[in-house]
Design an enzyme around this catalytic site. Structure first.
Site, PDB file in Angstrom:
ATOM      1  N   HIS A   1     -17.373  -1.900  10.068  1.00  0.00           N
ATOM      2  CA  HIS A   1     -16.551  -0.991  10.870  1.00  0.00           C
ATOM      3  C   HIS A   1     -17.222   0.385  10.880  1.00  0.00           C
ATOM      4  CE1 HIS A   1     -13.546  -3.971  11.079  1.00  0.00           C
ATOM      5  NE2 HIS A   1     -12.574  -3.427  10.381  1.00  0.00           N
TER       6      HIS A   1
ATOM      7  N   ARG B   1       0.794  -1.234   0.000  1.00  0.00           N
ATOM      8  CA  ARG B   1       0.000   0.000   0.000  1.00  0.00           C
ATOM      9  C   ARG B   1       0.819   1.273   0.000  1.00  0.00           C
ATOM     10  NH1 ARG B   1      -3.824  -2.265   4.618  1.00  0.00           N
ATOM     11  NH2 ARG B   1      -5.197  -3.526   3.335  1.00  0.00           N
TER      12      ARG B   1
ATOM     13  N   ARG C   1     -11.707  -2.040  18.987  1.00  0.00           N
ATOM     14  CA  ARG C   1     -12.450  -3.233  18.555  1.00  0.00           C
ATOM     15  C   ARG C   1     -13.711  -3.347  19.405  1.00  0.00           C
ATOM     16  NH1 ARG C   1     -11.034  -5.749  13.943  1.00  0.00           N
ATOM     17  NH2 ARG C   1      -8.883  -5.943  14.629  1.00  0.00           N
TER      18      ARG C   1
ATOM     19  N   CYS D   1      -9.587  -1.754   5.568  1.00  0.00           N
ATOM     20  CA  CYS D   1     -11.051  -1.650   5.676  1.00  0.00           C
ATOM     21  C   CYS D   1     -11.521  -0.414   6.444  1.00  0.00           C
ATOM     22  CB  CYS D   1     -11.620  -2.915   6.304  1.00  0.00           C
ATOM     23  SG  CYS D   1     -10.661  -3.580   7.647  1.00  0.00           S
TER      24      CYS D   1
HETATM   25  C1  2RA Z   1      -8.963  -5.195  11.165  1.00  0.00           C
HETATM   26  N1  2RA Z   1      -8.380  -3.589   9.501  1.00  0.00           N
HETATM   27  O1  2RA Z   1     -10.120  -4.762  11.252  1.00  0.00           O
HETATM   28  C2  2RA Z   1      -8.137  -4.894   9.972  1.00  0.00           C
HETATM   29  C3  2RA Z   1      -8.317  -5.924   8.926  1.00  0.00           C
HETATM   30  N2  2RA Z   1      -7.610  -5.608   7.738  1.00  0.00           N
HETATM   31  O2  2RA Z   1      -8.433  -5.884  11.992  1.00  0.00           O
END
Ligand code: 2RA
Length: 351
Positions: free
Chosen positions: A255, A99, A248, A129
């Site tokens: 997301h 990238r 997370r 993402c």
């Molecule tokens: C994640 N962005 O959500 C990363 C996956 N490529 O862990």
């Protein structure tokens, strides 16, 4: 003739969504070849209405292939994308391996489609993402007002960490279900879910974890650095100020990002809504009085980035606050890769 496509990593979490997408989208491909590691070879996968047998990832498997999509870990792409190119294919890579390579364009078809032709290594990269979910909404605002700074927090789904992330969340939810006392004492959730945390550093059930990726410099995570570097490259703003906190959350797929964006000129919320209403790849969902917000449970399985909660900042007339949600496996991965590959298919089509 229509070009031949290879899908490398066809049986993984993103590869599976890719096969679904190839089935639903307008067909621009001749032969589709599914490639994967040894343990998936021989599996039958339905793709574009055909039952395809997964083949082994070998150099010869790329013979006759014009476009090869890679949905595999960084180290696999780093090794195999150049092999595909040497065999005559253009590689569209969804990993992080290329990238930030100066000779590899980072393409989001709604924003910089012209960059697909600028590929001296024969490789085109797909963004991460979290970046993708957000950038599709940020770009039209940048065109309108001139972006200067992004301050953001992500709310990332467990499927971003692969199928093992989804499995561990469901396992943990099963373990905590029904115990209404859980979450009221320190350590009680850790005890209930046990030692197996899957790919995460802490329990995901009944929790949020302010960590995604690996440790980069000075306490930043790799995920936070990706959003910064990739946003700069895609928008062509090498000095853009970006501060991200990646988190997370116990969501399976899609997301979300809460964004504070500072611009060169004064902004107004209605003008921003208008710019987003007309932007490709965006759906405006912004009616809090009616309970309409962008949320993962609605955005999952759809193509656009859902944007809402658009407000002008109270203390800065040049800043907007808003919330974006996008399916991390579709626009965040498979869909953007498929869109790039389709631009190539158009270029390669022979009469
Ligand atoms: C994640 N962005 O959500 C990363 C996956 N490529 O862990």
């Amino acid at each position: 003739a229509l070009p031949t496509l290879a899908v490398v990593g066809a049986t993984g979490a993103v590869g599976t969504v890719m096969c679904e997408l190839l089935t639903g989208r307008r067909n621009v491909w001749g032969e589709i070849r599914l490639l994967a590691s040894e343990r998936s070879v021989g599996r039958r996968v339905r793709c574009r209405g055909e039952e395809l047998v997964v083949q082994a990832l070998t150099p010869e498997a790329f013979d006759g292939v014009q476009v090869a999509m890679f949905d595999v870990p960084d180290e696999v792409s780093a090794e195999w994308a150049p092999i595909a190119v040497a065999r005559g294919a253009i590689a569209v890579d969804n990993s992080g391996a290329f990238r930030m390579d100066r000779d590899v364009p980072l393409v989001v078809p709604e924003i910089n489609p012209e960059q697909v032709r600028n590929r001296p290594r024969g490789i085109i990269a797909n963004a991460n993402c979290t970046t993708l979910a957000m950038i599709v909404a940020v770009a039209p605002l940048h065109r309108e007002y001139g972006l200067r700074e992004l301050v953001l927090a992500s709310y990332q789904a467990v499927s971003g960490a692969g199928q093992s992330g989804v499995d561990i969340l469901h396992d943990q939810l099963t373990k905590v279900a029904g115990d209404r006392a859980l979450g009221s004492r320190t350590g009680d959730v850790r005890q209930a879910v046990g030692d197996d945390l899957g790919p995460f550093p802490a329990p995901m059930a009944l929790n949020v974890v302010p960590w995604a990726g690996s440790l980069a410099d000075s306490g930043w995570s790799s995920e936070e650095m990706k959003i910064r570097n990739e946003s700069r490259k895609i928008l062509g703003l090498p000095d853009l100020k970006v501060s991200a906190t990646c988190v997370r959350v116990p969501v399976v797929t899609a997301h979300s990002v809460a964004v504070h964006a500072v611009f060169a000129t004064e902004v107004d919320a209605e003008g921003a809504r208008e710019a987003l209403r007309n932007a490709p790849g965006v759906i405006l969902v912004d009616d809090p009085a009616a309970g309409e917000f962008p949320m993962p449970i609605d955005a999952v399985g759809t193509d656009p980035s859902w944007v809402g909660r658009i407000r002008r900042a109270l203390d800065d007339p040049r800043a907007l606050d808003f919330f974006v949600t996008g399916d991390n496996l579709r626009k965040g991965a498979a869909l953007n890769t498929a869109q790039i590959a389709e631009l190539l298919a158009k270029e390669l089509r022979t009469p």
